[in-house]
Design a protein around this motif. Structure first.
Motif, PDB file in Angstrom:
ATOM      1  N   GLN A 136       1.485  10.120  -7.028  1.00 28.64           N
ATOM      2  CA  GLN A 136       2.065  11.433  -7.319  1.00 28.64           C
ATOM      3  C   GLN A 136       2.582  11.495  -8.754  1.00 28.64           C
ATOM      4  OE1 GLN A 136       4.019  13.579  -3.925  1.00 28.64           O
ATOM      5  NE2 GLN A 136       4.406  11.504  -3.208  1.00 28.64           N
ATOM      6  N   LEU A 137       3.174  10.389  -9.215  1.00 25.84           N
ATOM      7  CA  LEU A 137       3.753  10.392 -10.568  1.00 25.84           C
ATOM      8  C   LEU A 137       2.682  10.418 -11.661  1.00 25.84           C
ATOM      9  CD1 LEU A 137       6.620   7.738 -10.230  1.00 25.84           C
ATOM     10  CD2 LEU A 137       6.913  10.208 -10.575  1.00 25.84           C
ATOM     11  N   LEU A 138       1.637   9.608 -11.478  1.00 24.43           N
ATOM     12  CA  LEU A 138       0.712   9.389 -12.594  1.00 24.43           C
ATOM     13  C   LEU A 138      -0.147  10.608 -12.958  1.00 24.43           C
ATOM     14  CD1 LEU A 138      -0.460   7.657 -14.794  1.00 24.43           C
ATOM     15  CD2 LEU A 138      -1.748   6.359 -13.102  1.00 24.43           C
ATOM     16  N   TRP A 151       0.840  -1.199   0.000  1.00 22.59           N
ATOM     17  CA  TRP A 151       0.000   0.000   0.000  1.00 22.59           C
ATOM     18  C   TRP A 151       0.879   1.254   0.000  1.00 22.59           C
ATOM     19  CZ3 TRP A 151      -4.472   1.953  -1.042  1.00 22.59           C
ATOM     20  CH2 TRP A 151      -4.930   3.116  -0.425  1.00 22.59           C
ATOM     21  N   GLN A 152       1.945   1.222   0.762  1.00 24.66           N
ATOM     22  CA  GLN A 152       2.806   2.397   0.844  1.00 24.66           C
ATOM     23  C   GLN A 152       3.380   2.772  -0.532  1.00 24.66           C
ATOM     24  OE1 GLN A 152       6.468   2.231   3.096  1.00 24.66           O
ATOM     25  NE2 GLN A 152       6.737   4.434   2.863  1.00 24.66           N
ATOM     26  N   PRO A 160       1.906  10.860   0.804  1.00 21.17           N
ATOM     27  CA  PRO A 160       2.398   9.796   1.691  1.00 21.17           C
ATOM     28  C   PRO A 160       1.760   9.840   3.084  1.00 21.17           C
ATOM     29  CG  PRO A 160       4.235  10.752   0.489  1.00 21.17           C
ATOM     30  CD  PRO A 160       3.030  11.597   0.179  1.00 21.17           C
ATOM     31  N   GLU A 161       1.615  11.034   3.640  1.00 22.50           N
ATOM     32  CA  GLU A 161       0.995  11.131   4.972  1.00 22.50           C
ATOM     33  C   GLU A 161      -0.447  10.658   4.948  1.00 22.50           C
ATOM     34  OE1 GLU A 161       1.168  14.856   7.093  1.00 22.50           O
ATOM     35  OE2 GLU A 161       3.365  14.842   7.089  1.00 22.50           O
ATOM     36  N   ALA A 162      -1.168  11.008   3.900  1.00 21.80           N
ATOM     37  CA  ALA A 162      -2.581  10.621   3.819  1.00 21.80           C
ATOM     38  C   ALA A 162      -2.718   9.106   3.692  1.00 21.80           C
ATOM     39  CB  ALA A 162      -3.247  11.318   2.633  1.00 21.80           C
ATOM     40  N   LEU A 163      -1.912   8.491   2.833  1.00 24.61           N
ATOM     41  CA  LEU A 163      -2.044   7.038   2.643  1.00 24.61           C
ATOM     42  C   LEU A 163      -1.747   6.296   3.941  1.00 24.61           C
ATOM     43  CD1 LEU A 163      -0.676   6.151  -0.911  1.00 24.61           C
ATOM     44  CD2 LEU A 163      -2.936   6.896  -0.193  1.00 24.61           C
TER      45      LEU A 163
END
Ligand code: SF4
Lengths: 474, 190
Positions: free
Chosen positions: A261-263, A253-254, B146-149
């Motif tokens: 962000q990339l897509l 998931w991480q 990243p923080e939200a996920l």
């Protein structure tokens, strides 16, 4: 397999033949120049906002390489996670197997109509045609796919399949096929699509989607979209069938924090696309009560076996490489004879077909000037020029010196206009392939096929020259 | 059979192990309610920064038929026809709007994330009505993706929303308003 891979369209001419026709279509060139020009500028701005863009690209590349290096383990992990959450996982070696599974599931659900979310995987396997032949109608719900479907047309871009159409052409198609009167204002055209599809969303019992990502350790599937047609298809029907290429995995998931962000910034030049849906198996009381995931090979494992070519499997289908490609901008997507056009198509299609004796496949690696702009924008750092060169060598090996593939080394004929050619040079490193005076008036056979009629810029001659050096004595 | 053969082909490809990803990209960002408000507004959502939610709702909702999942009872102001589950698809389609909270928001991208938890309801509720009012508490705003996920539970059904429904399919320009709610109004509570 035996049967032909529908990733290329039956009866398509080789790239140079199709491109020559496309070049004569000035409307098409205008539409493409406008659309790709717009998106190039916006993408650059969206990326410039990110101070850590290169680090994200490197992470994206590394995560996908990791996926490819343990694909078997991760797929089994995904299968277990999806199954544990009430989904059913199917495996399909090729297009025919995948199509058969979808058709069977649709019939079992007792429907003769399915709604579809835009998906490259289902376009690649020719699902709509296969369903049609089996008596099931597939309704495309993405605006651009709808434009292509209603126009009895073919897609020309992986993100915006109707990019070759301008607003007035779209209006004409809508008026003709929906029997409505509408202006060419984009907002009105969007409204027309909303009204046209609304009832279908509310009543159709089976939906078919693709997947942008699948998270191996949780079994979660991720679809990015803009219009809400995806949410409709993923939420309202009773049965959801998702077809995904086996390379669409991320381990955890991480890892999605990199690709989310990339897509969006690479594809639609947005900080985030309007809607992203994530689901894991079946959630009682929320969404479809039956979920099927079809894992599709269709040439991917063969691609994986090629140590240079396998990097094409990192692709997240953002379409940035199409939008910066000077060859794509000139010839349009349909010249590539496949649902995967542009630079990614030039390296992915021949590998999925897996047969360099196929004339179209063998011509595709030459549909490039090797300018390198595609590599610079690729969010997962696929070295497309490297794979092109590698595949050219394979094509030469397969075909000996038959004229078609070799002559295509002179692909610079695409840059007949000087200003465009200069821009192409600026876009990348084309300059290093140019003859000393920057132009040439004749090429030895077979390049002469391309120079006889007009003075063309020097060809991106790397592979042509090396071929010539290797072969002229024999 | 297909399964075994695909797995066999993968193993036969003998892909060498890859170096682990280096995650030296930004994990966080400036964040904050102001940035979030600015970024949501960039995508033509209507944004209000408020301290009193019911007061704002009294400006927005009276006279409308509004779907409400399990929102706080103080939000259920008078003068609104509140529609509560179980609702049919046609009832949802006929509603004027929907009022929800959210699970997480992302300042960097102007995104709201729904996870079907408290005050959000099942996914169809926020999809069919043409107008979505979403209440975001300041403490729900994460700085970055990243923080939200990291705050989300991936196995819940998640919907990330960044502005109203839109398309880029006509000449690659963003046009608001296709199938999802065409108006998104965000109330940020400070
Ligand atoms: S090859 Fe790279 S740039 Fe091209 S579509 Fe794939 S991910 Fe995007």
């Amino acid at each position: 397999m035996g049967t032909r891979n529908p990733v290329t369209w039956l009866g398509s001419p080789t790239f140079p033949k199709a491109a020559r026709e496309a070049l004569a279509d000035t409307q098409l060139r205008q539409n493409l120049r406008k659309a790709t020009g717009t998106i190039r500028g916006r993408r650059a701005a969206a990326v410039a906002e990110m101070t850590d863009w290169e680090n994200l690209r490197l992470a994206g590349e590394a995560i996908k390489n990791d996926v490819l290096s343990r694909l078997d383990t991760l797929l089994v992990q995904l299968e277990e996670a999806v199954t544990a959450r009430g989904g059913v996982v199917h495996w399909a070696r090729d297009a025919a197997e995948a199509n058969e599974i979808v058709l069977r599931l649709a019939r079992e659900a007792g429907t003769d109509e399915v709604v579809k979310v835009k998906s490259m995987a289902t376009a690649e396997i020719g699902l709509n045609e296969a369903l049609e032949a089996g008596g099931v109608k597939a309704i495309e719900t993405d605006l651009a796919e709808l434009i292509v479907q209603l126009g009895d047309d073919r897609p020309s871009h992986i993100l915006v399949p109707a990019i070759h159409r301008n607003r007035s052409e779209i209006r004409d198609i809508f008026q003709r096929r929906m029997g409505i009167s509408v202006s060419d204002e984009p907002a009105e055209l969007a409204e027309a699509a909303r009204r046209y599809l609304r009832q279908k969303f509310l009543t159709t019992r089976v939906a078919v989607s693709g997947a942008n990502f699948a998270v191996a350790d949780t079994g979660s599937i991720v679809v990015l979209e803009s219009e809400g047609n995806g949410r409709m298809c993923l939420t309202l029907p009773e049965t959801l069938i998702t077809v995904m290429g086996i390379e669409k995995l991320v381990p955890t998931w991480q890892d999605l924090e990199v690709f989310l962000q990339l897509l969006p910034r690479s594809s639609t030049a947005e900080r985030m696309n309007p809607y992203t849906s994530v689901w894991t198996g079946v959630t009682p009381g929320d969404g479809p009560s039956s979920f099927h995931l079809i894992l599709l090979d269709n040439g991917r494992t063969a691609t994986l076996a090629d140590s240079v070519g396998r990097q094409a499997l990192r692709c997240i289908r953002c379409s940035a490489c199409l939008n910066v490609c000077p060859v794509y901008e000139r010839t349009g997507g349909k010249s590539y004879g496949s649902v995967y056009p542009g630079p990614i198509g030039a390296i992915l299609t021949p590998q999925l077909v897996g047969d360099m004796h196929d004339p179209l496949s063998a011509s595709l690696p030459y549909a490039s000037s090797l300018c390198g702009a595609c590599f610079e924008v690729c969010p997962v750092r696929i070295d497309i020029p490297q794979v092109l060169t590698h595949l050219r060598a394979e094509a030469v090996e397969a075909k000996g010196r038959t004229a078609e593939s070799i002559a295509m080394a002179a692909a610079a004929w695409v840059f007949a206009s000087a200003s465009r050619y200069e821009r192409a040079q600026k876009l990348g490193s084309l300059a290093r392939f140019i003859a000393r005076d920057g132009r040439i008036t004749s090429l030895p056979w077979p390049g002469s096929k391309w120079t006889s009629s007009r003075d063309v810029p020097a060809p991106p001659a790397e592979s042509f020259r090396s071929w010539w050096r290797k072969n002229r004595g024999s | 059979m297909a399964r075994d053969e695909i797995l066999r082909r993968i193993r036969a490809a003998r892909v060498p192990a890859a170096a682990p990803a280096i995650r030296n990209y930004n994990r966080t960002g400036p964040g904050g309610v102001e940035l979030f408000a600015e970024r949501v507004a960039d995508y033509r959502a209507i944004v209000h920064v408020v301290t009193d939610v019911p007061a704002k709702l009294r400006e927005l909702l009276p006279g409308k038929r509004i779907v409400a999942p399990d929102v706080p009872s103080s939000w259920l102001i008078d003068g609104v026809e509140w529609l509560r589950d179980p609702l049919t698809i046609d009832e949802l389609d006929g509603a004027d709007g929907v009022l929800t909270g959210c699970a997480v928001a992302i300042a960097d991208t102007g995104t709201i994330v729904l996870d079907g938890g408290e005050a959000q309801g099942r996914r169809a509720l926020t999809l069919l009505p043409d107008y979505h009012v979403c209440v975001v508490r300041a403490d729900q705003v994460a700085a970055s993706v990243p923080e939200a996920l990291a705050r989300l539970e991936p196995t819940r059904p998640l919907t990330f929303i960044s502005g109203p429904s839109a398309t880029s399919d006509i000449e690659l320009n963003r046009v608001e308003g296709v199938h999802g709610p065409r108006t998104l109004e965000v109330l940020i509570v400070t």
